[in-house]
Design a protein around this motif. Structure first.
Motif, short mmCIF file in Angstrom:
data_model
loop_
_atom_site.label_atom_id
_atom_site.label_comp_id
_atom_site.label_asym_id
_atom_site.label_seq_id
_atom_site.Cartn_x
_atom_site.Cartn_y
_atom_site.Cartn_z
N LYS A 115 0.82 -1.22 0.00
CA LYS A 115 0.00 0.00 0.00
C LYS A 115 0.86 1.27 0.00
O LYS A 115 0.46 2.28 -0.58
CB LYS A 115 -0.95 -0.01 1.20
CG LYS A 115 -2.05 -1.06 1.09
CD LYS A 115 -2.97 -1.02 2.29
CE LYS A 115 -4.14 -1.98 2.11
NZ LYS A 115 -3.72 -3.39 2.12
N ALA A 119 0.30 4.15 -2.76
CA ALA A 119 0.03 5.53 -2.36
C ALA A 119 1.09 6.48 -2.92
O ALA A 119 0.76 7.60 -3.34
CB ALA A 119 -0.01 5.63 -0.83
N ARG A 158 -8.87 10.62 -2.09
CA ARG A 158 -8.35 10.83 -0.74
C ARG A 158 -8.99 9.85 0.25
O ARG A 158 -8.31 9.32 1.14
CB ARG A 158 -8.62 12.26 -0.30
CG ARG A 158 -8.01 12.63 1.05
CD ARG A 158 -8.39 14.06 1.44
NE ARG A 158 -7.94 15.01 0.43
CZ ARG A 158 -6.72 15.51 0.36
NH1 ARG A 158 -5.82 15.15 1.26
NH2 ARG A 158 -6.41 16.37 -0.58
N LEU A 161 -7.26 6.50 -0.12
CA LEU A 161 -5.90 6.51 0.42
C LEU A 161 -5.89 6.44 1.94
O LEU A 161 -5.00 5.83 2.54
CB LEU A 161 -5.18 7.78 -0.03
CG LEU A 161 -4.74 7.84 -1.50
CD1 LEU A 161 -4.46 9.29 -1.91
CD2 LEU A 161 -3.51 6.97 -1.73
N TYR A 207 -7.43 0.02 -1.85
CA TYR A 207 -6.18 0.03 -2.61
C TYR A 207 -6.28 -0.78 -3.89
O TYR A 207 -5.55 -0.51 -4.85
CB TYR A 207 -5.01 -0.38 -1.71
CG TYR A 207 -4.52 0.81 -0.92
CD1 TYR A 207 -3.37 1.48 -1.28
CD2 TYR A 207 -5.26 1.31 0.16
CE1 TYR A 207 -2.93 2.61 -0.59
CE2 TYR A 207 -4.84 2.44 0.86
CZ TYR A 207 -3.68 3.08 0.48
OH TYR A 207 -3.27 4.21 1.16
N LEU A 210 -7.46 1.90 -6.09
CA LEU A 210 -6.37 2.80 -6.46
C LEU A 210 -5.49 2.18 -7.54
O LEU A 210 -4.98 2.89 -8.42
CB LEU A 210 -5.54 3.16 -5.23
CG LEU A 210 -6.23 4.09 -4.22
CD1 LEU A 210 -5.45 4.15 -2.92
CD2 LEU A 210 -6.43 5.49 -4.80
N MET A 317 -1.51 8.33 4.36
CA MET A 317 -1.81 7.77 3.04
C MET A 317 -0.75 6.71 2.75
O MET A 317 0.37 7.02 2.36
CB MET A 317 -1.80 8.86 1.97
CG MET A 317 -2.84 9.93 2.17
SD MET A 317 -2.77 11.20 0.88
CE MET A 317 -4.06 12.31 1.49
N GLY A 318 -1.09 5.47 3.02
CA GLY A 318 -0.13 4.39 2.83
C GLY A 318 0.92 4.32 3.92
O GLY A 318 1.86 3.53 3.82
#
Length: 382
Positions: A115, A119, A158, A161, A207, A210, A317-318
């Motif tokens: 992750k 990110a 956002r 994340l 994720y 993402l 974030m990550g």
């Protein structure tokens, strides 16, 4: 709001993220070498290893450009103690292992540490103005997130994340044992009502989405983009995204389930962009040192990555923070996937970093991890 300890209730077989808070300790911190041995004797892992690096050099100046280039040509590629950047070699490195069948150069599965890589790519794309963190999921993946109260028009990148989207975790359906495509994973998730949006609720589905966004924006897979933007520039020669390859690169040891069965071979599609990564101890130390040292993101984007306000202090974030008993806060991530538990933590400037791993998915004594972090990062008292 769920606390880090609440997350320990995630499925044992593939709970990629398992945050733990540091327990208070009286007196001097114990020795890290002794604690690594305890991961075997008290933590019931077949074997354990730790690699830590403390830099004494002058850190490479953070880039302020929108497309930072990670690494410099004078990096010493291929050595455990090198970093893509001249300062990584200037310091002290400690390696410790316990048990048999584990070595410093081993490749292993890193679970949710994936992750942090995902990110980083997303934040690089934001720095390049190819996407905005305020973009809705619907804008990039139209029609994919809908049903059972889920609505991609109401979710931002956002929120993915920071794990505040409320999306259901698809691994609660698969148990982390069934290989699925990203689209299948999302469709499993959206058959379940979401948790409250805006609250921190860890979900691997975030994720996976993402990863799909990266492909939509760039035309390439998240693996290709991470290789081009992170792995190759930092010369992380032991790090890869295996896709559907079930075997580990050489050298590697064996990985074991809690019942002792050998689970070394694994289809990484059980995790995808939420936990696919294969790597080494040295590569993870190098990556987190470079990231926190400003080599992968412009200062504004790195500050966003470390901002935990959206997730009410639980997650950036990550990355997530842990405040140790001595007052030091370390940043990093951990990952649990069948046969492997990994933890990387570093000071906020990336100058002091450690990674430890065990070759099973569980540590029987949950107090060993916070004790090990305190032993490494807190100054000794007489």
């Amino acid at each position: 709001m769920p606390t880090p300890r609440t997350l320990l209730a995630l499925p044992v077989s593939l709970a990629f993220l398992c945050l733990s808070t540091a327990a208070s300790q009286a007196g001097p911190a114990p020795d890290t070498n002794a604690l690594v041995r305890l991961l075997v004797t008290q933590g019931k892992a077949p074997a354990a290893a730790l690699l830590a690096h403390a830099s004494t050099g002058v850190a490479t100046a953070p880039t302020g450009t929108d497309h930072p280039r990670a690494g410099t040509d004078d990096a010493r590629a291929g050595t455990d103690d090198a970093r893509a950047g001249s300062d990584y070699a200037l310091g002290t490195t400690e390696y410790t292992q316990a048990g048999t069948g584990i070595s410093r150069a081993d490749h292993f599965r890193a679970g949710s540490i994936t992750k942090t890589f995902i990110a980083t790519v997303i934040l690089q794309l934001a720095a390049e103005h190819r996407l905005s963190l305020s973009d809705t999921v619907e804008r990039h993946l139209p029609g994919l997130v809908h049903g059972a109260g889920n609505d991609g028009r109401a979710l931002t990148l956002r929120s993915l994340l920071t794990h505040t989207s409320g999306l259901y975790d698809f691994t609660a359906v698969t148990g982390g044992t069934v290989p699925v495509t990203p689209t299948q994973a999302v469709r499993m998730a959206v058959t379940h009502p979401p948790a409250d949006r805006g609250r921190f609720s860890y979900s691997n589905t975030n994720y996976v989405l993402l990863g799909l966004v990266i492909r939509q924006v760039t035309g390439d897979s998240y693996a290709t983009e991470a290789e081009r933007r992170i792995i190759a520039p930092l010369r992380l020669t032991g790090t890869s995204f295996p896709g559907s390859r079930t075997t580990l690169p050489s050298p590697h040891g064996r990985a074991y389930a809690a019942d002792g069965s050998d689970v070394t071979d694994l289809d990484p599609r059980v995790a995808g962009a939420a936990g696919e990564l294969v790597t080494t101890l040295a590569d993870l130390d190098r990556f987190y040192s470079a990231l926190l040292g400003g080599q992968l993101l412009p200062p504004r984007r790195l500050r966003e990555m470390l901002d935990t306000r959206t997730a009410h202090g639980s997650y950036g974030m990550g990355l997530f923070p842990v405040k140790l008993p001595c007052g030091t806060t370390v940043w990093g991530h951990n990952g649990r996937i069948s046969g492997s538990y990994v933890r990387t933590a570093a000071t906020v400037d990336g100058r002091h970093v450690l990674t430890f791993r065990v070759n099973t998915g569980e540590i029987a004594d949950p107090g060993l991890e916070p004790a090990l972090l305190a032993a490494e990062f807190c100054p000794r008292t007489s």
